[in-house]
Structures are given as C-alpha cells and as structure tokens.
Write a protein that holds these residues in place. Structure first.
Motif, PDB file in Angstrom:
ATOM      1  N   GLU A   1       6.305  -5.461   7.480  1.00  0.00           N
ATOM      2  CA  GLU A   1       7.651  -5.242   6.970  1.00  0.00           C
ATOM      3  C   GLU A   1       8.015  -6.189   5.835  1.00  0.00           C
ATOM      4  O   GLU A   1       7.177  -6.952   5.345  1.00  0.00           O
ATOM      5  CB  GLU A   1       8.669  -5.302   8.117  1.00  0.00           C
ATOM      6  CG  GLU A   1       8.519  -6.476   9.060  1.00  0.00           C
ATOM      7  CD  GLU A   1       9.180  -7.731   8.548  1.00  0.00           C
ATOM      8  OE1 GLU A   1      10.411  -7.833   8.612  1.00  0.00           O
ATOM      9  OE2 GLU A   1       8.450  -8.636   8.100  1.00  0.00           O
ATOM     10  N   SER A   2       9.259  -6.112   5.413  1.00  0.00           N
ATOM     11  CA  SER A   2       9.675  -6.738   4.155  1.00  0.00           C
ATOM     12  C   SER A   2       9.492  -8.245   4.113  1.00  0.00           C
ATOM     13  O   SER A   2       9.024  -8.783   3.105  1.00  0.00           O
ATOM     14  CB  SER A   2      11.136  -6.388   3.856  1.00  0.00           C
ATOM     15  OG  SER A   2      11.975  -6.745   4.945  1.00  0.00           O
TER      16      SER A   2
ATOM     17  N   ALA B   1       5.735  -9.078   3.550  1.00  0.00           N
ATOM     18  CA  ALA B   1       4.978  -8.206   2.640  1.00  0.00           C
ATOM     19  C   ALA B   1       3.943  -8.975   1.822  1.00  0.00           C
ATOM     20  O   ALA B   1       2.869  -8.453   1.518  1.00  0.00           O
ATOM     21  CB  ALA B   1       5.942  -7.473   1.704  1.00  0.00           C
TER      22      ALA B   1
ATOM     23  N   ASN C   1       0.476  -9.050   3.360  1.00  0.00           N
ATOM     24  CA  ASN C   1      -0.211  -7.782   3.645  1.00  0.00           C
ATOM     25  C   ASN C   1      -1.644  -7.765   3.137  1.00  0.00           C
ATOM     26  O   ASN C   1      -2.566  -7.330   3.839  1.00  0.00           O
ATOM     27  CB  ASN C   1       0.577  -6.622   3.035  1.00  0.00           C
ATOM     28  CG  ASN C   1      -0.093  -5.286   3.219  1.00  0.00           C
ATOM     29  OD1 ASN C   1      -0.933  -4.893   2.422  1.00  0.00           O
ATOM     30  ND2 ASN C   1       0.255  -4.587   4.279  1.00  0.00           N
TER      31      ASN C   1
ATOM     32  N   GLY D   1       1.123  -0.778   3.977  1.00  0.00           N
ATOM     33  CA  GLY D   1       2.056  -1.749   3.414  1.00  0.00           C
ATOM     34  C   GLY D   1       2.960  -2.325   4.499  1.00  0.00           C
ATOM     35  O   GLY D   1       2.695  -2.146   5.681  1.00  0.00           O
ATOM     36  N   MET D   2       4.059  -3.011   4.059  1.00  0.00           N
ATOM     37  CA  MET D   2       4.490  -3.186   2.683  1.00  0.00           C
ATOM     38  C   MET D   2       3.509  -4.070   1.909  1.00  0.00           C
ATOM     39  O   MET D   2       2.937  -5.005   2.464  1.00  0.00           O
ATOM     40  CB  MET D   2       5.874  -3.806   2.632  1.00  0.00           C
ATOM     41  CG  MET D   2       6.972  -2.896   3.192  1.00  0.00           C
ATOM     42  SD  MET D   2       8.625  -3.660   3.126  1.00  0.00           S
ATOM     43  CE  MET D   2       8.847  -3.871   1.356  1.00  0.00           C
TER      44      MET D   2
ATOM     45  N   GLU E   1       8.861  -0.960  -4.318  1.00  0.00           N
ATOM     46  CA  GLU E   1       8.562  -0.235  -3.085  1.00  0.00           C
ATOM     47  C   GLU E   1       9.769  -0.288  -2.153  1.00  0.00           C
ATOM     48  O   GLU E   1      10.515  -1.267  -2.129  1.00  0.00           O
ATOM     49  CB  GLU E   1       7.323  -0.815  -2.388  1.00  0.00           C
ATOM     50  CG  GLU E   1       7.488  -2.214  -1.839  1.00  0.00           C
ATOM     51  CD  GLU E   1       6.227  -2.719  -1.143  1.00  0.00           C
ATOM     52  OE1 GLU E   1       5.445  -1.900  -0.648  1.00  0.00           O
ATOM     53  OE2 GLU E   1       6.039  -3.945  -1.115  1.00  0.00           O
TER      54      GLU E   1
ATOM     55  N   ALA F   1      11.989  -0.984   0.968  1.00  0.00           N
ATOM     56  CA  ALA F   1      11.887  -2.008   2.008  1.00  0.00           C
ATOM     57  C   ALA F   1      11.977  -1.376   3.392  1.00  0.00           C
ATOM     58  O   ALA F   1      12.758  -0.457   3.625  1.00  0.00           O
ATOM     59  CB  ALA F   1      12.995  -3.032   1.839  1.00  0.00           C
TER      60      ALA F   1
ATOM     61  N   THR G   1       8.819  -0.343  10.996  1.00  0.00           N
ATOM     62  CA  THR G   1       7.362  -0.408  11.171  1.00  0.00           C
ATOM     63  C   THR G   1       6.972  -0.192  12.636  1.00  0.00           C
ATOM     64  O   THR G   1       5.892   0.334  12.923  1.00  0.00           O
ATOM     65  CB  THR G   1       6.786  -1.733  10.657  1.00  0.00           C
ATOM     66  OG1 THR G   1       7.449  -2.833  11.297  1.00  0.00           O
ATOM     67  CG2 THR G   1       6.949  -1.851   9.146  1.00  0.00           C
TER      68      THR G   1
ATOM     69  N   TYR H   1       8.384   7.280   3.248  1.00  0.00           N
ATOM     70  CA  TYR H   1       7.728   6.025   2.869  1.00  0.00           C
ATOM     71  C   TYR H   1       6.373   6.362   2.236  1.00  0.00           C
ATOM     72  O   TYR H   1       5.613   7.160   2.783  1.00  0.00           O
ATOM     73  CB  TYR H   1       7.541   5.118   4.088  1.00  0.00           C
ATOM     74  CG  TYR H   1       6.980   3.770   3.707  1.00  0.00           C
ATOM     75  CD1 TYR H   1       7.795   2.792   3.157  1.00  0.00           C
ATOM     76  CD2 TYR H   1       5.627   3.495   3.855  1.00  0.00           C
ATOM     77  CE1 TYR H   1       7.288   1.566   2.782  1.00  0.00           C
ATOM     78  CE2 TYR H   1       5.106   2.274   3.480  1.00  0.00           C
ATOM     79  CZ  TYR H   1       5.943   1.316   2.942  1.00  0.00           C
ATOM     80  OH  TYR H   1       5.426   0.094   2.554  1.00  0.00           O
TER      81      TYR H   1
END
Length: 211
Positions: free
Chosen positions: A8-9, A12, A15, A33-34, A40, A42, A48, A183
């Motif tokens: 998640e944000s 990120a 990742n 992702g993220m 992109e 969020a 997620t 997404y």
C-alpha cells in the motif's frame, strides 16, 4: 507457486525490494504494486487486504505477500475474508516456523517500522526460509498431528464465521468494487489467472459485467 505482491501507499517505496527478493525464490511473481511512481492511484491496507483475498479466493494466485508500515494493518485487513491464513513476519525464523506450523497462504511484512540498514537483505532471508520448508509439516516433528488438527479446526471456524466470498462480493459496495477493479493491472491478472470453476470467480465476473 504463483505469488502476488500487494503493497500500500505508505510502503510503496519498498515494493521493488520485495519483488527483487521474491524473484530469487524461483517462483512466478505477479507484482501489483504500489510501485512508488508518480500518478499511480493510492491504495490503503484496507484495499490491499481485499485485493489479496480476491486473488486467493478466485484462484488467481497460490500465495500473497502484502504489508504496510507496521504489517499489522494488512494482516488484520486480509483475515477479515474467508479462505485466508496470514502471518505477520519480521524475521527469517518467523517465516521458517510459520510455513511449517501454520501453513498459510499469505504473509504481511513491516515495511517501514524497523526497516533499516540491510532491510533488503532481511527480505531475501525471510523468503529464503519461508519457501525452504514444506508447508504444514509441523515443528517440532512430534507436534505434527496436533498442529495439523489445529489448522483444520481453524479452517472450520473460518468457514463457520464468514460469509462465502461469493456472498461478500454480492454485498460489496459497487463503487468500492469499481475502485479496486480499476487499479492498474488487477483486472487483467484476474482475467488471465482466475479459476473459472470457483463460485467466487463466477460471482465476480457477473458483477463486473454489471458495473
């Protein structure tokens, strides 16, 4: 094994490290992702968690690697759904024991808290130990039957206390479902990998056609 990454944000930026470490395991990796790139959309750990459960319950993947700042959010989000056993993993020993004892299908990583020097190396060691064992064999060996029974009991409790995933999809807020399915890459992964024999898959694609 087919493994999905959903981060998640707040995490990120980590990742790419998760993907690099997983690529060394030799399994097929699907990274949703993220990614930490500009523009992109969020997603939170709530999102997620649902994405991970969606992928597992439609047979798209065998295993989900998720996480958030502390790992607590993702593990709590994804276990709200049926058919999911998730462990919070901080170090290689956690991973080694989780695979043998709990034999789950998802892990959650703390990707900000305690993620310092050599954090990327710790990820490599975590995945190395996680996938070095046969899942659900039990540890120590003399506890095998007890732990196997406990896993079956937990699965039965989960089935008893959850709606089916197909029912959940039918009750899900349609605008939220639109958000998740839009997404980048998720719908394509679903179309390519979903097990069409599963009730949850049929329910999902029926819903998609009405959105």
């Amino acid at each position: 094994m087919k493994i999905a990454i959903v981060t998640e944000s707040s995490s990120a930026a980590k990742n790419s490290m998760v993907e690099a470490a997983l690529n060394k395991t030799g399994h097929e990796i699907i990274n949703l992702g993220m990614y930490g790139v500009d523009g992109e959309p969020a997603v939170s750990y709530i999102d997620t968690g649902f994405m991970g459960a969606l992928l597992l319950n439609t047979g798209c993947v065998d295993f989900v690697v998720g996480g958030c700042g502390t790992g607590q959010g993702f593990v709590n989000a994804i276990v709200q759904y049926p058919g999911v056993v998730c462990g919070l993993i901080s170090e290689p020993l956690d991973a080694w024991l989780y695979g043998q004892i709990n034999g789950g299908n998802s892990i959650s990583l703390a990707l900000n808290k305690g993620f310092g020097w050599a954090g990327d190396v710790n990820l490599e060691f975590v995945f190395e130990k996680l996938f070095s064992v046969e899942f659900g064999t039990g540890y120590p060996v003399h506890r095998k039957e007890v732990q196997s029974g406990a896993r079956k009991q937990l699965a039965a409790v989960s089935e008893l206390t959850h709606l089916s995933f197909a029912e959940i999809l039918g009750r899900m807020d349609k605008e939220y479902l639109k958000k998740i399915l839009s997404y980048p890459g998720l719908k394509e992964v679903m179309e390519k990998n979903a097990d069409g024999t599963l009730a949850s898959t049929k329910a999902l694609f029926t819903l998609i056609n009405t959105l």
